[in-house]
Write an enzyme that holds these catalytic residues in place. Structure first.
Site, short mmCIF file in Angstrom:
data_model
loop_
_atom_site.label_atom_id
_atom_site.label_comp_id
_atom_site.label_asym_id
_atom_site.label_seq_id
_atom_site.Cartn_x
_atom_site.Cartn_y
_atom_site.Cartn_z
N HIS A 197 0.93 -1.15 0.02
CA HIS A 197 0.07 -0.06 0.01
C HIS A 197 1.00 1.31 -0.01
O HIS A 197 2.18 1.34 0.45
CB HIS A 197 -0.77 -0.18 1.45
N GLN A 225 -4.52 -4.70 7.30
CA GLN A 225 -5.55 -5.74 6.83
C GLN A 225 -5.25 -6.89 7.59
O GLN A 225 -6.03 -7.67 7.57
CB GLN A 225 -5.27 -5.97 5.39
N LYS A 234 -10.11 -0.39 10.91
CA LYS A 234 -10.57 -1.69 10.19
C LYS A 234 -10.72 -2.75 11.07
O LYS A 234 -10.61 -3.98 10.63
CB LYS A 234 -9.03 -1.66 9.39
N CYS A 289 -4.81 2.21 -3.55
CA CYS A 289 -3.64 2.75 -3.11
C CYS A 289 -2.45 2.03 -3.16
O CYS A 289 -1.52 2.00 -2.37
CB CYS A 289 -3.98 3.19 -1.67
N1 PMP Z 1 -1.64 -0.50 4.70
C1 PMP Z 1 -2.65 -0.98 4.21
C2 PMP Z 1 -2.40 -2.86 3.72
C3 PMP Z 1 -3.89 -0.73 4.17
O1 PMP Z 1 -4.79 -1.60 3.59
C4 PMP Z 1 -4.28 0.59 4.52
C5 PMP Z 1 -5.72 1.26 4.45
N2 PMP Z 1 -6.22 0.96 3.25
C6 PMP Z 1 -3.22 1.29 5.01
C7 PMP Z 1 -1.69 0.90 5.09
C8 PMP Z 1 -3.37 2.86 5.51
O2 PMP Z 1 -4.52 2.79 6.55
P1 PMP Z 1 -4.82 4.04 7.00
O3 PMP Z 1 -5.46 5.00 6.02
O4 PMP Z 1 -6.05 3.58 8.15
O5 PMP Z 1 -3.63 4.95 7.82
#
Ligand code: PMP
Length: 405
Positions: free
Chosen positions: A122, A202, A225, A363
């Site tokens: 991500h 995740q 999450k 992302c």
């Molecule tokens: N890493 C992963 C694997 C994610 O799925 C996400 C959220 N989509 C994030 C980091 C970032 O999390 P947050 O936006 O809650 O900071």
């Protein structure tokens, strides 16, 4: 204990609503999970009964707010089996947790040092390290994946060496659903004394995270999450490392002594938590952890597996549907592209039928490029989803397919 999905659903008020006259089928759980009544009640109770700032009041409300806030830290400590509550740092979420570590590491890195990540990151766990390397002169090495979305472990291992200072990878990929063999990867990195950060955004909601057993140095996750509020997350780090970690934010709460010219930092966890924290968020996350911990984890995992297995199986019958991410060890996420249909159009038509999914690059732009696609449609499952909802998703998808043909 067993698992009664209808009893679970009844605890999530949002799930019983209709969207455009159709029952909501919420399959965007990798983006954020819904909140059980227990979490909503904890937030409501905080704001209606004891809203006050923590750690500094000389009055009853502040004492009670502090008690609930610090209890939440204890709940998270035992949930992830941290060695001590001082290792649990509140942050705004996974992104901030990773940035806190990268900020500290940037000051320690120099040219010749290496940071290893994977192709499935991500942006939160890629851009952060990429920028740390740019600023420090260190080298970013990106371990490849196979086309099915599994990490190429042999090559990952070959990227490790005496210059490796940090290894960062996801517990579970948000775009592919791949579950990485965390312990094995940590052991490889530890042979060279590298620090290891696991992006648990995740991984955390699928249960059973024991940070001591994993052997990593940092584990980052977001409350939202894990059935908790947005705006709150956790950086877990080893006390021996966090105790000297360069401070990230300065201000109230994190200091020991201050003069006009100098300041000294307080002890963990406060030294890494400047300013008024997200008090209600932490309390809500504590409630989420307590709620989740009360479930039969093995039954939850079996239920989630039945959902993804059913979805993978039904996907085989849809002509023109290509799954993105088919690793043998996979959880919760069905990413796909359709022949002759843009993911955004698929998402739009599904939405009109009450089915909420995510579309786009997840992302993870470099990962999409690596896979030769612009983006995916992504259905992601949580413990409150049902096999009927998997069926409803495929009915909606077939309709989208016929409309877009
Ligand atoms: N890493 C992963 C694997 C994610 O799925 C996400 C959220 N989509 C994030 C980091 C970032 O999390 P947050 O936006 O809650 O900071």
């Amino acid at each position: 204990m067993s698992f009664d999905v209808q009893a679970i659903r009844a605890q999530f008020p949002i799930l019983s609503q209709q969207v455009d006259g159709k029952p909501l089928v919420y399959l965007d759980n990798a983006a954020t999970t819904q909140k059980p009544q227990a979490v909503i009640d904890a937030l409501m109770s905080f704001y209606t009964q004891t809203n006050a700032n923590v750690h500094r009041g000389a009055h009853k409300l502040s004492d009670e707010a502090t008690r609930r806030y610090e209890k939440a830290r204890d709940q998270v400590t035992s949930f992830i089996n941290a060695n001590s509550r001082e290792e649990v740092i509140w942050t705004a979420g996974t992104t901030e947790s990773i940035n806190m570590v990268a900020h500290g590491l940037t000051k320690q890195l120099e040219a010749g040092d290496e940071v290893v990540v994977t192709e499935m990151e991500h942006h939160a766990n890629l851009v952060t390290w990429q920028q740390a390397c740019i600023q420090s002169g260190a080298t970013l090495r990106v371990a490849p994946i196979f086309d099915n979305g599994e990490l190429d472990i042999e090559t990952f291992q070959s990227y490790l060496g005496p210059n490796t200072r940090m290894v960062a990878f996801p517990h579970v990929s948000n775009a592919l659903g791949t579950v990485n063999p965390v312990k094995e990867l940590v052991q490889m990195a530890k042979r060279y004394g590298a620090l290891v950060l696991v992006d648990g955004a995740q991984g955390i909601a699928h249960g059973g995270v024991d940070v001591q057993d994993l052997g990593c140095d940092f584990y980052a996750f977001s409350g939202h999450k894990l059935f908790g509020p947005t705006g709150i997350g956790v950086l877990w780090g080893r006390k021996s490392i966090l105790a000297d970690w360069p401070v990230w934010l300065t201000g109230g709460e994190m200091i020991a002594d201050v003069t006009y010219q100098t300041a000294t930092w307080g002890n963990l966890p406060n030294r890494l938590e400047a300013g008024t924290p997200h008090i209600a968020g932490a309390i809500g996350l504590g409630a989420a952890v307590e709620w989740f911990s009360g479930l039969d984890l093995a039954a939850v995992q079996a239920h989630e597996k039945s959902l993804i297995d059913a979805a993978m199986k039904q996907a085989q019958d849809i002509e023109g549907m290509r799954l993105i991410g088919t690793a043998a060890n996979k959880v919760g996420i069905l990413s796909f592209v359709m022949d002759n249909a843009h993911p955004a159009d698929v998402g739009f038509i599904l939405d009109r039928q009450g089915v909420a999914i995510r579309t786009g690059d997840n992302c993870a732009q470099p990962l999409m490029n690596r896979l030769g696609i612009n983006g995916t449609a992504r259905a992601s499952f949580s413990l409150y989803n049902t096999l009927d909802e998997v069926d409803a998703f495929f009915v909606a998808l077939r309709k989208a397919q016929s409309m877009l043909a």
